[in-house]
Design a protein around this motif. Structure first.
Motif, PDB file in Angstrom:
ATOM      1  N   SER A 195       0.824  -1.209   0.000  1.00 29.31           N
ATOM      2  CA  SER A 195       0.000   0.000   0.000  1.00 29.31           C
ATOM      3  C   SER A 195       0.859   1.261   0.000  1.00 29.31           C
ATOM      4  CB  SER A 195      -0.929   0.007   1.214  1.00 29.31           C
ATOM      5  OG  SER A 195      -1.940  -0.968   1.085  1.00 29.31           O
ATOM      6  N   LYS A 196       1.954   1.213   0.749  1.00 30.75           N
ATOM      7  CA  LYS A 196       2.841   2.375   0.798  1.00 30.75           C
ATOM      8  C   LYS A 196       3.383   2.716  -0.590  1.00 30.75           C
ATOM      9  CE  LYS A 196       2.997   3.206   5.307  1.00 30.75           C
ATOM     10  NZ  LYS A 196       2.626   4.506   5.923  1.00 30.75           N
ATOM     11  N   TRP A 197       3.905   1.690  -1.287  1.00 34.53           N
ATOM     12  CA  TRP A 197       4.501   1.928  -2.598  1.00 34.53           C
ATOM     13  C   TRP A 197       3.445   2.184  -3.662  1.00 34.53           C
ATOM     14  CZ3 TRP A 197       9.504   2.552  -4.193  1.00 34.53           C
ATOM     15  CH2 TRP A 197      10.481   2.390  -3.206  1.00 34.53           C
ATOM     16  N   ALA A 198       2.267   1.646  -3.477  1.00 29.97           N
ATOM     17  CA  ALA A 198       1.202   1.838  -4.463  1.00 29.97           C
ATOM     18  C   ALA A 198       0.561   3.221  -4.342  1.00 29.97           C
ATOM     19  CB  ALA A 198       0.138   0.756  -4.299  1.00 29.97           C
ATOM     20  N   PHE A 199       0.294   3.651  -3.097  1.00 34.64           N
ATOM     21  CA  PHE A 199      -0.579   4.797  -2.895  1.00 34.64           C
ATOM     22  C   PHE A 199       0.042   5.976  -2.147  1.00 34.64           C
ATOM     23  CE2 PHE A 199      -3.543   0.988  -2.638  1.00 34.64           C
ATOM     24  CZ  PHE A 199      -3.911   1.059  -3.965  1.00 34.64           C
ATOM     25  N   GLU A 200       1.255   5.815  -1.598  1.00 37.48           N
ATOM     26  CA  GLU A 200       1.825   6.898  -0.786  1.00 37.48           C
ATOM     27  C   GLU A 200       3.177   7.391  -1.282  1.00 37.48           C
ATOM     28  OE1 GLU A 200       1.757   6.243   3.438  1.00 37.48           O
ATOM     29  OE2 GLU A 200      -0.057   5.004   3.325  1.00 37.48           O
ATOM     30  N   ARG A 223       2.218   5.122  -8.225  1.00 34.22           N
ATOM     31  CA  ARG A 223       2.320   3.924  -9.058  1.00 34.22           C
ATOM     32  C   ARG A 223       0.987   3.190  -9.206  1.00 34.22           C
ATOM     33  NH1 ARG A 223       6.629   4.702  -5.971  1.00 34.22           N
ATOM     34  NH2 ARG A 223       8.731   4.542  -6.864  1.00 34.22           N
ATOM     35  N   GLY A 224       0.262   3.061  -8.104  1.00 33.56           N
ATOM     36  CA  GLY A 224      -0.957   2.255  -8.141  1.00 33.56           C
ATOM     37  C   GLY A 224      -0.628   0.774  -8.091  1.00 33.56           C
ATOM     38  N   LEU A 225      -1.454  -0.029  -8.696  1.00 36.13           N
ATOM     39  CA  LEU A 225      -1.307  -1.480  -8.637  1.00 36.13           C
ATOM     40  C   LEU A 225      -0.072  -1.942  -9.397  1.00 36.13           C
ATOM     41  CD1 LEU A 225      -5.059  -2.314  -9.273  1.00 36.13           C
ATOM     42  CD2 LEU A 225      -3.895  -2.114  -7.095  1.00 36.13           C
ATOM     43  N   ALA A 262      -6.954   3.239  -6.171  1.00 40.23           N
ATOM     44  CA  ALA A 262      -6.031   3.639  -7.239  1.00 40.23           C
ATOM     45  C   ALA A 262      -6.701   4.613  -8.202  1.00 40.23           C
ATOM     46  CB  ALA A 262      -5.534   2.402  -7.979  1.00 40.23           C
ATOM     47  N   LYS A 263      -7.959   4.367  -8.505  1.00 43.92           N
ATOM     48  CA  LYS A 263      -8.709   5.256  -9.399  1.00 43.92           C
ATOM     49  C   LYS A 263      -8.937   6.615  -8.741  1.00 43.92           C
ATOM     50  CE  LYS A 263     -12.946   5.515 -12.142  1.00 43.92           C
ATOM     51  NZ  LYS A 263     -14.215   4.815 -12.514  1.00 43.92           N
ATOM     52  N   ASP A 313       8.104  -6.016 -10.489  1.00 42.77           N
ATOM     53  CA  ASP A 313       7.710  -4.658 -10.128  1.00 42.77           C
ATOM     54  C   ASP A 313       8.044  -4.411  -8.660  1.00 42.77           C
ATOM     55  OD1 ASP A 313       6.783  -2.140 -10.586  1.00 42.77           O
ATOM     56  OD2 ASP A 313       4.679  -2.675 -10.798  1.00 42.77           O
ATOM     57  N   TYR A 314       7.597  -3.272  -8.140  1.00 45.46           N
ATOM     58  CA  TYR A 314       7.929  -2.909  -6.771  1.00 45.46           C
ATOM     59  C   TYR A 314       7.426  -3.920  -5.755  1.00 45.46           C
ATOM     60  CZ  TYR A 314       3.084  -1.274  -6.304  1.00 45.46           C
ATOM     61  OH  TYR A 314       1.717  -1.206  -6.253  1.00 45.46           O
TER      62      TYR A 314
END
Length: 259
Positions: free
Chosen positions: A71-76, A89-91, A215-216, A98-99
């Motif tokens: 969640s940190k790398w996807a959304f923060e 980045r999102g998903l 993500a959206k 990937d990350y």
């Protein structure tokens, strides 16, 4: 020192058990808990550890971060360089490493191994790639040890692996539903796998939908688990045709780097 990567999937499990059965020594068996494991996987790891303790007096070392790093790398954490600097980045992507693999699997393993033995050339890392995978060029370049592929040495592919685990009575029950295991939110899953998730694992499916919605909402670069196809759209397809044919797009799982 010798370290073994154990995902709970059949390849790495068969590798570890057979390696010990043949008299090999393993200092640490590493399982990375990503925060996105199936509950059944965690139960299986517990049972597998009981088996390893009974047969070989061997424990499983669980690596789990306090924070939900996906969640940190996807959304923060925004991208810090390049033309997409500042974007979220999102998903994870459907193709390539990937990350998620880097932050949830590779880096925790690397950090732990280097903390136990800093000399790269004195570390052997056992990796569960099958004979065909290695023959087709799948190998790992590591800066914390020398990779070794016992399944390749034994010329074992999925048939030999599956037969061995069933013979030992330690097959992972998740394979009753899935062809491959991993995080329930893995975007490399096939459409058939996502249908299985939707049908038999509603809590995990709902979490996937929530991740897409977030993500959206945040305007992330990648907001769906499949290119231009969201879980909401997939669910609508599944409801319209619960016995749908999976020979079309996304039938096969992408190569998963977490196995």
């Amino acid at each position: 020192m010798t370290f073994a990567n154990l995902s709970g999937g059949r390849d790495s499990t068969a590798m570890v058990v057979r390696y010990l059965e043949l008299g090999g020594e393993i200092d640490y068996i590493l399982f990375c808990d990503t925060h996105y494991e199936f509950p059944q996987m965690l139960e299986y790891i517990d049972k597998l550890e009981s088996y390893l303790l009974e047969k070989f007096n061997q424990k499983i070392t669980r690596l789990r971060s306090e924070e939900d790093l996906l969640s940190k790398w996807a959304f923060e954490y925004p991208i810090t360089k390049g033309e997409r600097k500042g974007k979220l980045r999102g998903l994870p992507k459907t193709i390539g490493m990937d990350y998620c693999t880097r932050e949830l699997k590779a880096n925790p393993s690397r950090k732990f191994i280097k903390s136990k033995s800093a000399n790269t050339f004195k570390n052997t890392i056992l990796i569960g790639y099958t004979y065909n995978e290695v023959e087709n060029g799948r190998t790992s370049s590591l800066d914390y040890g020398i990779a070794k592929y016992p399944l390749h040495q034994w010329q074992w592919n999925e048939t030999e692996v599956e037969n061995y685990l069933r013979q030992k009575g330690i097959a992972n029950p998740l394979y009753q539903h899935f062809e491959r295991t991993g995080c329930f939110c893995c975007p490399k899953q096939s459409k058939k796998s996502l249908y299985t998730l939707y049908r038999f694992y509603p809590k995990e499916w709902e979490k996937c939908k929530q991740m897409e919605a977030k993500a959206k909402e945040l305007g992330c670069l990648n907001a769906t688990f499949k290119p231009n196809l969201s879980c909401i759209e997939l669910e609508a397809q599944f409801k319209r045709n619960p016995t749908m044919d999976f020979t079309s797009a996304y039938t096969e799982d992408m190569v998963c780097f977490c196995r």
